[in-house]
Design a protein around this motif. Structure first.
Motif, PDB file in Angstrom:
ATOM      1  N   THR A   1      17.800  -9.791 -14.897  1.00  0.00           N
ATOM      2  CA  THR A   1      17.897 -10.146 -13.232  1.00  0.00           C
ATOM      3  C   THR A   1      17.224 -11.426 -12.869  1.00  0.00           C
ATOM      4  O   THR A   1      16.055 -11.594 -13.434  1.00  0.00           O
ATOM      5  N   HIS A   2      17.898 -12.331 -12.008  1.00  0.00           N
ATOM      6  CA  HIS A   2      17.262 -13.396 -11.739  1.00  0.00           C
ATOM      7  C   HIS A   2      17.004 -13.481 -10.115  1.00  0.00           C
ATOM      8  O   HIS A   2      18.005 -12.992  -9.216  1.00  0.00           O
ATOM      9  N   HIS A   3      15.799 -13.940  -9.382  1.00  0.00           N
ATOM     10  CA  HIS A   3      15.564 -14.108  -8.166  1.00  0.00           C
ATOM     11  C   HIS A   3      15.583 -15.211  -7.569  1.00  0.00           C
ATOM     12  O   HIS A   3      15.311 -16.134  -8.192  1.00  0.00           O
TER      13      HIS A   3
ATOM     14  N   ASP B   1      30.705 -11.646 -11.381  1.00  0.00           N
ATOM     15  CA  ASP B   1      30.304 -10.956 -10.243  1.00  0.00           C
ATOM     16  C   ASP B   1      30.228 -11.970  -8.731  1.00  0.00           C
ATOM     17  O   ASP B   1      30.137 -12.933  -8.935  1.00  0.00           O
TER      18      ASP B   1
ATOM     19  N   GLN C   1      18.961 -11.519  -5.438  1.00  0.00           N
ATOM     20  CA  GLN C   1      18.794 -11.466  -6.602  1.00  0.00           C
ATOM     21  C   GLN C   1      20.317 -11.458  -7.195  1.00  0.00           C
ATOM     22  O   GLN C   1      21.005 -10.793  -6.523  1.00  0.00           O
ATOM     23  N   ILE C   2      20.229 -11.709  -8.535  1.00  0.00           N
ATOM     24  CA  ILE C   2      21.397 -11.549  -9.317  1.00  0.00           C
ATOM     25  C   ILE C   2      21.178 -10.925 -10.619  1.00  0.00           C
ATOM     26  O   ILE C   2      20.420 -11.278 -11.374  1.00  0.00           O
ATOM     27  N   GLU C   3      21.922  -9.907 -10.910  1.00  0.00           N
ATOM     28  CA  GLU C   3      21.885  -9.414 -12.308  1.00  0.00           C
ATOM     29  C   GLU C   3      23.075  -9.706 -13.165  1.00  0.00           C
ATOM     30  O   GLU C   3      24.326  -9.746 -12.634  1.00  0.00           O
ATOM     31  N   THR C   4      22.770 -10.040 -14.160  1.00  0.00           N
ATOM     32  CA  THR C   4      23.547 -10.741 -14.950  1.00  0.00           C
ATOM     33  C   THR C   4      24.498  -9.671 -15.890  1.00  0.00           C
ATOM     34  O   THR C   4      23.696  -8.561 -16.092  1.00  0.00           O
TER      35      THR C   4
ATOM     36  N   ARG D   1      15.363 -20.926  -8.157  1.00  0.00           N
ATOM     37  CA  ARG D   1      15.463 -19.854  -9.017  1.00  0.00           C
ATOM     38  C   ARG D   1      13.811 -19.479  -9.289  1.00  0.00           C
ATOM     39  O   ARG D   1      13.058 -20.459  -9.542  1.00  0.00           O
TER      40      ARG D   1
END
Length: 173
Positions: A138-140, A34, A58-61, A92
């Motif tokens: 989901t990581h912010h 991604d 944010q990143i959604e894995t 993070r």
């Protein structure tokens, strides 16, 4: 003569077309899972309260991957008054209910942003984190700028523009 020219043209066309067709059918060996890109406008460094955070994203894995590596590249246009300096930190978020949120700095650490004498400068910074838990999590993240102080009623440091590019890779690739 015409046949020789026609044969040379036909052989040349095949020589050019075959590698292109093969390359078009072969998937890339090293492709990010991604990629996100975010653009942010002006941001003054400094706050009078604890509710001032820098740009957030944010990143959604992926759900089918247990761990990922994340590489974040940030290009900023900024200015720092003469005699001052600042820092850029990417963290993070580990605990969001508190203000400001608790963060864990990514590898790459704290980047020094030297004085620009009040003129605008541009730089690119990179951070990364390895083996980040995935499985649809989901990581912010918060990009924070530290430094600067009010001088004669105005801040001595600001970011005019920030562009964040984050790529998510399978862990241990």
């Amino acid at each position: 003569m015409r046949k020789a020219v026609l044969v040379v043209a036909l052989v040349s066309a095949i020589a050019v077309a075959v590698p292109w067709v093969v390359a078009a059918q072969t998937p890339p060996e090293d492709q990010a899972l991604d990629r996100i890109e975010r653009k942010y406008g002006q941001f003054e460094w400094g706050c009078i309260d604890n509710f001032c955070d820098g740009p957030k994203f944010q990143i959604e894995t992926p759900a089918d991957v247990t761990a990922v590596d994340v590489v974040v590249t940030v290009t900023i246009s900024y200015r720092v008054a003469a005699g001052h300096h600042g820092f850029a930190i990417l963290g993070r978020v580990t605990d969001e209910p508190v203000a400001p949120p608790n963060t864990e700095p990514l590898q790459g650490g704290k980047w020094t942003l030297p004085s620009t004498g009040g003129r605008t400068a541009t730089t690119t910074l990179t951070w990364f984190v390895q083996n980040l838990p995935a499985e649809g999590a989901t990581h912010h993240f918060i990009l924070d700028f530290v430094g600067g102080s009010p001088v004669a009623g105005e801040w001595v440091a600001e970011t005019n523009k920030a562009v964040v590019v984050a790529e998510v890779w399978s862990a241990g690739r």
